[in-house]
Scaffold this motif. Structure first.
Motif, mmCIF file in Angstrom:
data_model
loop_
_atom_site.group_PDB
_atom_site.id
_atom_site.type_symbol
_atom_site.label_atom_id
_atom_site.label_comp_id
_atom_site.label_asym_id
_atom_site.label_seq_id
_atom_site.Cartn_x
_atom_site.Cartn_y
_atom_site.Cartn_z
ATOM 1 N N UNK A 132 0.810 -1.233 0.000
ATOM 2 C CA UNK A 132 0.000 0.000 0.000
ATOM 3 C C UNK A 132 0.839 1.278 0.000
ATOM 4 N N UNK A 133 2.162 1.152 0.040
ATOM 5 C CA UNK A 133 3.056 2.295 0.217
ATOM 6 C C UNK A 133 2.802 3.407 -0.798
ATOM 7 N N UNK A 134 2.634 3.045 -2.053
ATOM 8 C CA UNK A 134 2.419 4.041 -3.115
ATOM 9 C C UNK A 134 0.999 4.607 -3.140
ATOM 10 N N UNK A 135 0.049 3.881 -2.604
ATOM 11 C CA UNK A 135 -1.359 4.254 -2.803
ATOM 12 C C UNK A 135 -2.032 4.883 -1.590
ATOM 13 N N UNK A 169 5.148 17.640 1.998
ATOM 14 C CA UNK A 169 5.157 17.689 3.458
ATOM 15 C C UNK A 169 4.925 16.318 4.109
ATOM 16 N N UNK A 170 4.862 15.267 3.317
ATOM 17 C CA UNK A 170 4.635 13.910 3.838
ATOM 18 C C UNK A 170 5.962 13.403 4.404
ATOM 19 N N UNK A 171 5.994 13.059 5.679
ATOM 20 C CA UNK A 171 7.248 12.762 6.356
ATOM 21 C C UNK A 171 7.979 11.555 5.792
ATOM 22 N N UNK A 172 7.275 10.529 5.374
ATOM 23 C CA UNK A 172 7.949 9.376 4.780
ATOM 24 C C UNK A 172 8.779 9.825 3.583
ATOM 25 N N UNK A 211 -5.577 12.495 -2.878
ATOM 26 C CA UNK A 211 -4.209 12.646 -3.375
ATOM 27 C C UNK A 211 -3.296 11.636 -2.678
ATOM 28 N N UNK A 212 -2.395 11.004 -3.472
ATOM 29 C CA UNK A 212 -1.425 10.102 -2.862
ATOM 30 C C UNK A 212 -0.540 10.898 -1.904
#
Length: 194
Positions: A67-70, A83-86, A76-77
């Motif tokens: 599920x990492x990409x989705x 700003x997404x910490x990963x 929005x992914x």
């Protein structure tokens, strides 16, 4: 101290990330491995702590599940958001020349440049490790062995520079100072020939 940063996405194999960090911490030393929810003290500025930990790490393990990409929010992914910490942690690792090792979990596909935002395109070219439930112990052991060859100063507990080795015996657990016990195969190093 040597650091390996464990990067993961909430909603995609965060439990595997915790298990991976615990396994490696038990084998090496807890202080060597950074995982946000374990390593940042309550009340600290997590933003500063995360970026500093990435910059001072020797390697970043990017735990990537199916599920990492989705993973998305408001249509929005998340991985497309700056700003997404990963994402920020991986971008920071690349910017500071920290080795990034994708750890694909289960049936997760290898990443391709076309699936990633441009800032993460380099991730598709990083040689990856895989953790499979069918061979979990073997996969974890292989990853640990590879990390010892890639991360300067990383030593197992009970090895020169490592912590004490715990040996199970008939009377319980005892910590011993004998060097060279690796994966249950005793090799005693008394400074002479074996």
């Amino acid at each position: 101290m040597t650091k390996v940063f464990v990067n993961y996405s909430t909603g995609d194999e965060e439990n595997v990330a915790a298990m991976l960090e615990k396994h490696l911490s038990d084998r090496f030393d807890s202080e060597v491995f950074f995982r946000a929810s374990k390593s940042i003290p309550y009340g600290d500025d997590f933003r500063q702590a995360l970026l500093e930990a990435v910059r001072t790490s020797d390697a970043l393990l990017a735990v990537i599940g199916a599920r990492w990409l989705t993973i998305s929010e408001n249509g929005q992914r998340k991985i497309d958001r700056e700003d997404y910490w990963t994402r920020r942690e991986i971008v920071e690792a690349f910017a500071h020349r920290v080795r990034v090792i994708p750890v694909l979990v289960g049936s997760a596909d290898r990443l391709t440049e076309k699936d990633l935002p441009p800032a993460l395109a380099e991730l598709a070219n990083c040689q990856y490790a895989r953790l499979s439930s069918r061979n979990l112990e073997g996969d974890l052991d292989l990853l640990a062995e590879k990390l010892m060859g890639l991360v300067p100063g990383l030593t197992e507990k009970g090895q020169p520079g490592g912590g004490p080795q715990v040996v199970n015996n008939a009377t319980g657990n005892a910590q011993v100072g004998i060097q060279g016990i690796v994966h249950g195969n005793p090799r005693f190093d008394f400074g002479g020939k074996q």
